[in-house]
Design a protein around this motif. Structure first.
Motif, PDB file in Angstrom:
ATOM      1  N   SER A 118      44.811   4.797  51.903  1.00 14.64           N
ATOM      2  CA  SER A 118      45.942   5.684  51.609  1.00 14.64           C
ATOM      3  C   SER A 118      47.106   4.897  51.022  1.00 14.64           C
ATOM      4  CB  SER A 118      46.394   6.413  52.876  1.00 14.64           C
ATOM      5  OG  SER A 118      45.395   7.295  53.306  1.00 14.64           O
ATOM      6  N   GLN A 119      47.386   3.732  51.596  1.00 12.01           N
ATOM      7  CA  GLN A 119      48.463   2.888  51.074  1.00 12.01           C
ATOM      8  C   GLN A 119      48.133   2.399  49.666  1.00 12.01           C
ATOM      9  OE1 GLN A 119      48.278   0.129  54.350  1.00 12.01           O
ATOM     10  NE2 GLN A 119      50.256   0.821  55.168  1.00 12.01           N
ATOM     11  N   LEU A 120      46.864   2.105  49.419  1.00 12.61           N
ATOM     12  CA  LEU A 120      46.438   1.648  48.104  1.00 12.61           C
ATOM     13  C   LEU A 120      46.634   2.736  47.042  1.00 12.61           C
ATOM     14  CD1 LEU A 120      45.124  -0.525  46.339  1.00 12.61           C
ATOM     15  CD2 LEU A 120      42.900   0.394  47.015  1.00 12.61           C
ATOM     16  N   ILE A 121      46.296   3.957  47.389  1.00  8.58           N
ATOM     17  CA  ILE A 121      46.461   5.069  46.450  1.00  8.58           C
ATOM     18  C   ILE A 121      47.937   5.270  46.116  1.00  8.58           C
ATOM     19  CG2 ILE A 121      46.260   7.590  46.213  1.00  8.58           C
ATOM     20  CD1 ILE A 121      43.630   7.221  47.936  1.00  8.58           C
ATOM     21  N   LEU A 122      48.799   5.236  47.118  1.00  3.94           N
ATOM     22  CA  LEU A 122      50.239   5.397  46.880  1.00  3.94           C
ATOM     23  C   LEU A 122      50.783   4.217  46.074  1.00  3.94           C
ATOM     24  CD1 LEU A 122      51.323   6.836  50.329  1.00  3.94           C
ATOM     25  CD2 LEU A 122      51.153   8.069  48.149  1.00  3.94           C
ATOM     26  N   ALA A 123      50.306   3.014  46.366  1.00  8.03           N
ATOM     27  CA  ALA A 123      50.734   1.841  45.606  1.00  8.03           C
ATOM     28  C   ALA A 123      50.319   1.969  44.136  1.00  8.03           C
ATOM     29  CB  ALA A 123      50.152   0.571  46.225  1.00  8.03           C
ATOM     30  N   LEU A 124      49.139   2.501  43.897  1.00  4.84           N
ATOM     31  CA  LEU A 124      48.662   2.713  42.530  1.00  4.84           C
ATOM     32  C   LEU A 124      49.574   3.686  41.779  1.00  4.84           C
ATOM     33  CD1 LEU A 124      46.391   2.218  40.426  1.00  4.84           C
ATOM     34  CD2 LEU A 124      45.210   4.155  41.442  1.00  4.84           C
ATOM     35  N   LEU A 125      49.913   4.802  42.416  1.00  4.38           N
ATOM     36  CA  LEU A 125      50.834   5.763  41.801  1.00  4.38           C
ATOM     37  C   LEU A 125      52.184   5.114  41.518  1.00  4.38           C
ATOM     38  CD1 LEU A 125      50.248   9.066  43.823  1.00  4.38           C
ATOM     39  CD2 LEU A 125      49.796   8.694  41.394  1.00  4.38           C
ATOM     40  N   ASP A 126      52.688   4.343  42.488  1.00  4.07           N
ATOM     41  CA  ASP A 126      53.996   3.706  42.332  1.00  4.07           C
ATOM     42  C   ASP A 126      54.005   2.667  41.212  1.00  4.07           C
ATOM     43  OD1 ASP A 126      55.004   5.186  44.446  1.00  4.07           O
ATOM     44  OD2 ASP A 126      54.732   3.591  45.926  1.00  4.07           O
ATOM     45  N   GLU A 127      52.970   1.832  41.158  1.00  2.00           N
ATOM     46  CA  GLU A 127      52.936   0.790  40.134  1.00  2.00           C
ATOM     47  C   GLU A 127      52.801   1.387  38.735  1.00  2.00           C
ATOM     48  OE1 GLU A 127      50.181  -2.907  38.770  1.00  2.00           O
ATOM     49  OE2 GLU A 127      50.666  -2.787  40.910  1.00  2.00           O
ATOM     50  N   ALA A 128      51.999   2.405  38.606  1.00  3.57           N
ATOM     51  CA  ALA A 128      51.808   3.023  37.292  1.00  3.57           C
ATOM     52  C   ALA A 128      53.077   3.698  36.792  1.00  3.57           C
ATOM     53  CB  ALA A 128      50.673   4.044  37.355  1.00  3.57           C
ATOM     54  N   TYR A 129      53.917   4.138  37.721  1.00  2.82           N
ATOM     55  CA  TYR A 129      55.118   4.859  37.313  1.00  2.82           C
ATOM     56  C   TYR A 129      56.380   4.000  37.317  1.00  2.82           C
ATOM     57  CZ  TYR A 129      58.774   8.267  36.799  1.00  2.82           C
ATOM     58  OH  TYR A 129      59.865   8.935  36.331  1.00  2.82           O
ATOM     59  N   GLU A 130      56.623   3.244  38.418  1.00  7.27           N
ATOM     60  CA  GLU A 130      57.947   2.628  38.502  1.00  7.27           C
ATOM     61  C   GLU A 130      58.039   1.266  39.180  1.00  7.27           C
ATOM     62  OE1 GLU A 130      60.528   5.203  40.737  1.00  7.27           O
ATOM     63  OE2 GLU A 130      59.057   5.419  42.329  1.00  7.27           O
ATOM     64  N   LYS A 131      57.033   0.829  39.867  1.00  9.57           N
ATOM     65  CA  LYS A 131      57.124  -0.457  40.560  1.00  9.57           C
ATOM     66  C   LYS A 131      56.760  -1.606  39.611  1.00  9.57           C
ATOM     67  CE  LYS A 131      58.108   1.206  44.629  1.00  9.57           C
ATOM     68  NZ  LYS A 131      59.419   1.342  45.045  1.00  9.57           N
ATOM     69  N   LYS A 132      57.170  -2.813  39.995  1.00  7.79           N
ATOM     70  CA  LYS A 132      56.900  -3.999  39.171  1.00  7.79           C
ATOM     71  C   LYS A 132      55.392  -4.132  38.939  1.00  7.79           C
ATOM     72  CE  LYS A 132      57.859  -8.839  38.732  1.00  7.79           C
ATOM     73  NZ  LYS A 132      58.603  -9.975  39.172  1.00  7.79           N
ATOM     74  N   THR A 133      55.037  -4.473  37.713  1.00 12.87           N
ATOM     75  CA  THR A 133      53.631  -4.590  37.335  1.00 12.87           C
ATOM     76  C   THR A 133      53.352  -5.959  36.732  1.00 12.87           C
ATOM     77  OG1 THR A 133      54.022  -3.749  35.113  1.00 12.87           O
ATOM     78  CG2 THR A 133      53.520  -2.117  36.795  1.00 12.87           C
ATOM     79  N   TRP A 134      52.098  -6.342  36.732  1.00 13.61           N
ATOM     80  CA  TRP A 134      51.684  -7.600  36.101  1.00 13.61           C
ATOM     81  C   TRP A 134      51.245  -7.366  34.660  1.00 13.61           C
ATOM     82  CZ3 TRP A 134      46.948  -7.899  33.907  1.00 13.61           C
ATOM     83  CH2 TRP A 134      46.007  -6.942  34.287  1.00 13.61           C
ATOM     84  N   HIS A 135      50.911  -6.128  34.317  1.00 11.41           N
ATOM     85  CA  HIS A 135      50.271  -5.830  33.036  1.00 11.41           C
ATOM     86  C   HIS A 135      51.227  -5.442  31.931  1.00 11.41           C
ATOM     87  CE1 HIS A 135      51.014  -1.613  33.939  1.00 11.41           C
ATOM     88  NE2 HIS A 135      50.457  -1.804  35.114  1.00 11.41           N
ATOM     89  N   GLY A 136      52.502  -5.382  32.219  1.00 15.81           N
ATOM     90  CA  GLY A 136      53.462  -4.943  31.226  1.00 15.81           C
ATOM     91  C   GLY A 136      54.168  -3.702  31.731  1.00 15.81           C
ATOM     92  N   PRO A 137      54.933  -3.063  30.866  1.00 16.24           N
ATOM     93  CA  PRO A 137      55.744  -1.931  31.309  1.00 16.24           C
ATOM     94  C   PRO A 137      54.914  -0.751  31.834  1.00 16.24           C
ATOM     95  CG  PRO A 137      56.389  -2.644  29.111  1.00 16.24           C
ATOM     96  CD  PRO A 137      55.134  -3.367  29.461  1.00 16.24           C
ATOM     97  N   ASN A 138      55.373  -0.188  32.944  1.00 17.92           N
ATOM     98  CA  ASN A 138      54.795   1.065  33.421  1.00 17.92           C
ATOM     99  C   ASN A 138      55.542   2.201  32.709  1.00 17.92           C
ATOM    100  OD1 ASN A 138      57.252   1.497  34.853  1.00 17.92           O
ATOM    101  ND2 ASN A 138      56.454   0.323  36.576  1.00 17.92           N
ATOM    102  N   LEU A 139      55.286   3.420  33.097  1.00 16.53           N
ATOM    103  CA  LEU A 139      55.865   4.550  32.361  1.00 16.53           C
ATOM    104  C   LEU A 139      57.392   4.542  32.397  1.00 16.53           C
ATOM    105  CD1 LEU A 139      55.374   7.029  30.667  1.00 16.53           C
ATOM    106  CD2 LEU A 139      55.080   8.354  32.763  1.00 16.53           C
ATOM    107  N   ARG A 140      57.953   4.363  33.556  1.00 17.04           N
ATOM    108  CA  ARG A 140      59.415   4.386  33.655  1.00 17.04           C
ATOM    109  C   ARG A 140      60.036   3.220  32.886  1.00 17.04           C
ATOM    110  NH1 ARG A 140      63.253   4.721  38.707  1.00 17.04           N
ATOM    111  NH2 ARG A 140      64.722   6.246  37.873  1.00 17.04           N
TER     112      ARG A 140
END
Length: 156
Positions: free
Chosen positions: A4-26
């Protein structure tokens, strides 16, 4: 980290949290003005503003599926893509309102998913929830490409 935490982390990273892959949507939308958001790369092509509302719509659609909510309750009339920006409405205020709609839909989806995962961590909607995260990353890339195309076009 549990599933459950992994799924929420995935949503957060894809939208607004710091990422390793470059800019997320926000991050991809950061610093974009209304004029830039409304720039269209060609006739019949979507602009950044439309991509933003498209992402908001699909967050709403997934939330509605998880909740079992009624169709047609999105903040804007229509579905999927919304033409932006009409003459006389290309303002920073309108652009800000549509970015806030995206933020609002993300927060509502995240909370709905969080509640649903409490009840059933192996929910059958997991692929849809993953899909929303992947959708955010995909459109972040499109927005970055549109920004680059716009910059190149304005140099000429």
């Amino acid at each position: 980290m549990n599933s459950s935490q992994l799924i929420l982390a995935l949503l957060d990273e894809a939208y607004e949290k710091k990422t390793w892959h470059g800019p997320n949507l926000r991050q991809a939308l950061k610093g974009v003005t209304a004029e830039q958001a409304a720039w269209r790369p060609g006739r019949g092509r979507h602009n950044i503003w439309e991509e933003t509302l498209h992402a908001a719509y699909w967050k709403y659609a997934m939330r509605r599926r998880v909740e079992g909510g009624k169709r047609g309750s999105f903040a804007l009339k229509g579905s999927n893509f919304f033409t932006r920006q009409e003459k006389g409405k290309l303002t920073e205020k309108n652009w800000s309102a549509d970015r806030k709609l995206l933020d609002s839909e993300h927060r509502a989806l995240r909370e709905t998913v969080r509640q649903a995962l409490k009840k059933n961590p192996a929910a059958k909607l997991l692929s849809g929830i993953y899909g929303v995260a992947f959708h955010d990353v995909y459109h972040a890339g499109q927005i970055r490409l549109l920004r680059r195309l716009m910059t190149e076009k304005m140099k000429k």
